[in-house]
Write a protein that holds these residues in place. Structure first.
Motif, PDB file in Angstrom:
ATOM      1  N   HIS A 190       0.865  -1.187   0.000  1.00 33.64           N
ATOM      2  CA  HIS A 190       0.000   0.000   0.000  1.00 33.64           C
ATOM      3  C   HIS A 190       0.903   1.240   0.000  1.00 33.64           C
ATOM      4  O   HIS A 190       2.136   1.110   0.101  1.00 33.64           O
ATOM      5  CB  HIS A 190      -0.968   0.000   1.192  1.00 33.64           C
ATOM      6  CG  HIS A 190      -0.328  -0.245   2.536  1.00 33.64           C
ATOM      7  ND1 HIS A 190      -1.020  -0.259   3.711  1.00 33.64           N
ATOM      8  CD2 HIS A 190       0.976  -0.480   2.886  1.00 33.64           C
ATOM      9  CE1 HIS A 190      -0.193  -0.486   4.731  1.00 33.64           C
ATOM     10  NE2 HIS A 190       1.007  -0.632   4.246  1.00 33.64           N
ATOM     11  N   SER A 192       0.709   3.533   2.253  1.00 31.26           N
ATOM     12  CA  SER A 192       0.805   4.037   3.634  1.00 31.26           C
ATOM     13  C   SER A 192       2.237   4.202   4.149  1.00 31.26           C
ATOM     14  O   SER A 192       2.483   5.096   4.970  1.00 31.26           O
ATOM     15  CB  SER A 192       0.000   3.135   4.568  1.00 31.26           C
ATOM     16  OG  SER A 192      -1.343   3.065   4.152  1.00 31.26           O
ATOM     17  N   PHE A 272      -3.085   1.056  11.684  1.00 31.17           N
ATOM     18  CA  PHE A 272      -2.405   2.357  11.839  1.00 31.17           C
ATOM     19  C   PHE A 272      -3.345   3.514  12.136  1.00 31.17           C
ATOM     20  O   PHE A 272      -2.911   4.650  12.242  1.00 31.17           O
ATOM     21  CB  PHE A 272      -1.551   2.657  10.608  1.00 31.17           C
ATOM     22  CG  PHE A 272      -2.136   2.090   9.324  1.00 31.17           C
ATOM     23  CD1 PHE A 272      -1.797   0.803   8.919  1.00 31.17           C
ATOM     24  CD2 PHE A 272      -3.017   2.828   8.549  1.00 31.17           C
ATOM     25  CE1 PHE A 272      -2.330   0.254   7.754  1.00 31.17           C
ATOM     26  CE2 PHE A 272      -3.549   2.296   7.393  1.00 31.17           C
ATOM     27  CZ  PHE A 272      -3.218   0.989   6.987  1.00 31.17           C
ATOM     28  N   THR A 273      -4.654   3.230  12.244  1.00 29.49           N
ATOM     29  CA  THR A 273      -5.590   4.303  12.599  1.00 29.49           C
ATOM     30  C   THR A 273      -6.525   3.818  13.701  1.00 29.49           C
ATOM     31  O   THR A 273      -6.862   2.633  13.788  1.00 29.49           O
ATOM     32  CB  THR A 273      -6.431   4.751  11.378  1.00 29.49           C
ATOM     33  OG1 THR A 273      -6.845   3.600  10.651  1.00 29.49           O
ATOM     34  CG2 THR A 273      -5.662   5.682  10.483  1.00 29.49           C
ATOM     35  N   ALA A 305      -9.937   4.997   5.918  1.00 31.41           N
ATOM     36  CA  ALA A 305      -9.425   6.197   6.580  1.00 31.41           C
ATOM     37  C   ALA A 305      -9.501   6.038   8.088  1.00 31.41           C
ATOM     38  O   ALA A 305     -10.031   5.047   8.602  1.00 31.41           O
ATOM     39  CB  ALA A 305     -10.237   7.416   6.140  1.00 31.41           C
ATOM     40  N   ALA A 327      -5.647  10.065   8.395  1.00 31.95           N
ATOM     41  CA  ALA A 327      -5.016   9.495   7.210  1.00 31.95           C
ATOM     42  C   ALA A 327      -6.089   8.791   6.393  1.00 31.95           C
ATOM     43  O   ALA A 327      -7.141   8.420   6.922  1.00 31.95           O
ATOM     44  CB  ALA A 327      -3.925   8.508   7.608  1.00 31.95           C
ATOM     45  N   GLY A 329      -6.568   6.297   2.512  1.00 29.68           N
ATOM     46  CA  GLY A 329      -5.943   5.673   1.357  1.00 29.68           C
ATOM     47  C   GLY A 329      -7.017   5.215   0.392  1.00 29.68           C
ATOM     48  O   GLY A 329      -7.997   4.591   0.808  1.00 29.68           O
TER      49      GLY A 329
HETATM   50  N1  DAH Z   1      -3.493   1.208   3.405  1.00 35.93           N
HETATM   51  C1  DAH Z   1      -4.903   0.795   3.390  1.00 35.93           C
HETATM   52  C2  DAH Z   1      -5.106  -0.278   2.319  1.00 35.93           C
HETATM   53  O1  DAH Z   1      -4.265  -0.400   1.462  1.00 35.93           O
HETATM   54  C3  DAH Z   1      -5.770   1.974   3.082  1.00 35.93           C
HETATM   55  C4  DAH Z   1      -5.785   2.943   4.212  1.00 35.93           C
HETATM   56  C5  DAH Z   1      -6.724   2.811   5.219  1.00 35.93           C
HETATM   57  C6  DAH Z   1      -4.881   3.962   4.281  1.00 35.93           C
HETATM   58  C7  DAH Z   1      -6.764   3.706   6.257  1.00 35.93           C
HETATM   59  C8  DAH Z   1      -4.895   4.845   5.323  1.00 35.93           C
HETATM   60  C9  DAH Z   1      -5.839   4.708   6.312  1.00 35.93           C
HETATM   61  O2  DAH Z   1      -4.026   5.837   5.428  1.00 35.93           O
HETATM   62  O3  DAH Z   1      -5.872   5.585   7.345  1.00 35.93           O
HETATM   63  O4  DAH Z   1      -6.078  -0.935   2.334  1.00 35.93           O
END
Ligand code: DAH
Length: 359
Positions: A190, A192, A272-273, A305, A327, A329
């Motif tokens: 990802h 992130s 991470f959230t 998010a 955050a 994504g």
């Molecule tokens: N990295 C997650 C994914 O690839 C998406 C994501 C979710 C990014 C929540 C974020 C976040 O920054 O806060 O599924």
């Protein structure tokens, strides 16, 4: 030759047997001289170092004075007239040659032109630019990070330690590094990890988005591709709240999908959230009434998010007491599928111009 020499001079020459023979030779030679090469041969034969006129003029030195004057005058007149005649003929040949080449090389502007295929920007590139524009308009900066990433940035510093169950949910491509531990280096799953890299190198406040490619061990089908694109977003400042996240994503959804779009948050989990949410936008095809694209729900899931977990801040040395952040994504292909009703994600990577030109 006719007219080359004034009549009175010609008559005088004909009275002298040597000159009249020379004149006859010259006339004969000039008759067949029709190109540059033969004109040059005539020049050499008559005016060259051993040419006939040159020899004649050299030979008169031994003659009695009066004879010498007469032959000298006539010989020089002949030389001058011949030079003029050769010049005239050369010029005429050049003009003819030019006309001929102009004719030969004429461009036929009535022929249809050759078709040139122009490329255009790929739909995904345009969607990424559109997303960038929307967030740049809200004061965000665009940043990038590496696609070949360390486990530390992709998982650990995002609060996803080895034992964490969510890690096994993401099928990761690992990169073998000579002398390194297997599973240290990977293709990021990802975008992130760019959050961690930016926070590591920049003190808060921070408003960034990070577009780029991500990779997962998925079998390609209509909605999956082992390589895909995401745009990550991160805002860290004093007093950032969930309300700021919601407001920001509403602005984004309306700019991207249409002014009357609504946004809803569904509780979810990301390491991470905390709290985390999946974010839906009201369906832009049916306007929320329910259709095939939104599977009758009236809502489309567009991104994940949440509020940045204080544990993530501790990895990068941010003061979680003073700062908070959100955050998000989003998957670029998914946004393109929804916005343009593209039925299959694989179309984006076939690069079939007939398809790409439609958007
Ligand atoms: N990295 C997650 C994914 O690839 C998406 C994501 C979710 C990014 C929540 C974020 C976040 O920054 O806060 O599924």
């Amino acid at each position: 030759m006719q007219g080359m020499i004034p009549e009175d001079v010609a008559k005088e020459m004909e009275g002298d047997p040597r000159l009249s023979a020379l004149l006859a030779d010259l006339q004969e030679a000039l008759r067949s001289a029709e190109d540059m090469d033969s004109l040059e041969r005539v020049r050499v034969a008559f005016l060259g170092r051993k040419g006939k006129i040159t020899s004649l003029l050299q030979g008169i030195r031994e003659l009695p004075a009066e004879e010498r004057r007469r032959l000298g005058r006539l010989g020089n007149a002949l030389k001058g007239h011949l030079e003029e005649e050769l010049g005239r003929r050369r010029e005429r040949l050049l003009v003819e040659e030019l006309e001929e080449s102009l004719h030969r090389e004429r461009i036929d502007i009535t022929l249809p032109g050759r078709h040139v295929n122009f490329g255009t920007r790929h739909l995904l590139s345009r969607i990424i630019e559109e997303i960038e524009d929307i967030f740049v308009g809200m004061g965000y900066r665009v940043v990038e990070g590496p696609e070949v990433e360390l486990d530390y940035y992709n998982f650990e510093a995002l609060n996803t330690p080895d034992w964490h169950p969510s890690k096994s949910l993401q099928d990761t491509f690992y990169v073998e590094v000579p002398g390194g531990d297997y599973e240290d280096v990977l293709l990021r799953t990802h975008t992130s990890p760019v959050q961690v890299r930016v926070m590591e190198s920049t003190p808060p406040p921070l408003y960034v988005i990070a577009p780029g490619k991500a990779y997962r061990h998925d079998v390609p089908d209509a909605t999956h591709s082992p390589m895909f694109h995401q745009v990550e977003g991160l805002a860290v400042d004093e007093g950032i709240s969930l309300g700021d996240l919601k407001g920001t994503l509403e602005v984004f959804a309306r700019k991207m999908f249409g002014e009357d779009r609504r946004v809803r948050f569904r509780p979810h989990f990301f390491p991470f959230t905390e709290p985390s949410a999946e974010v839906d936008v009201s369906c832009n095809i049916c306007g929320g009434g329910g259709c095939r694209v939104c599977k009758g729900t009236g809502w489309l899931e567009i991104l994940g998010a949440g509020m940045v977990d204080p544990n993530v801040f501790s990895y990068v040395g941010y003061d979680a007491e003073k700062y908070s952040g959100f955050a998000f994504g989003m998957g670029v292909e998914r946004i393109a599928l929804l916005k343009y009703g593209v039925p299959d994600i694989r179309f984006f990577f076939d690069n079939d111009l007939r398809l790409l030109r439609q958007y």
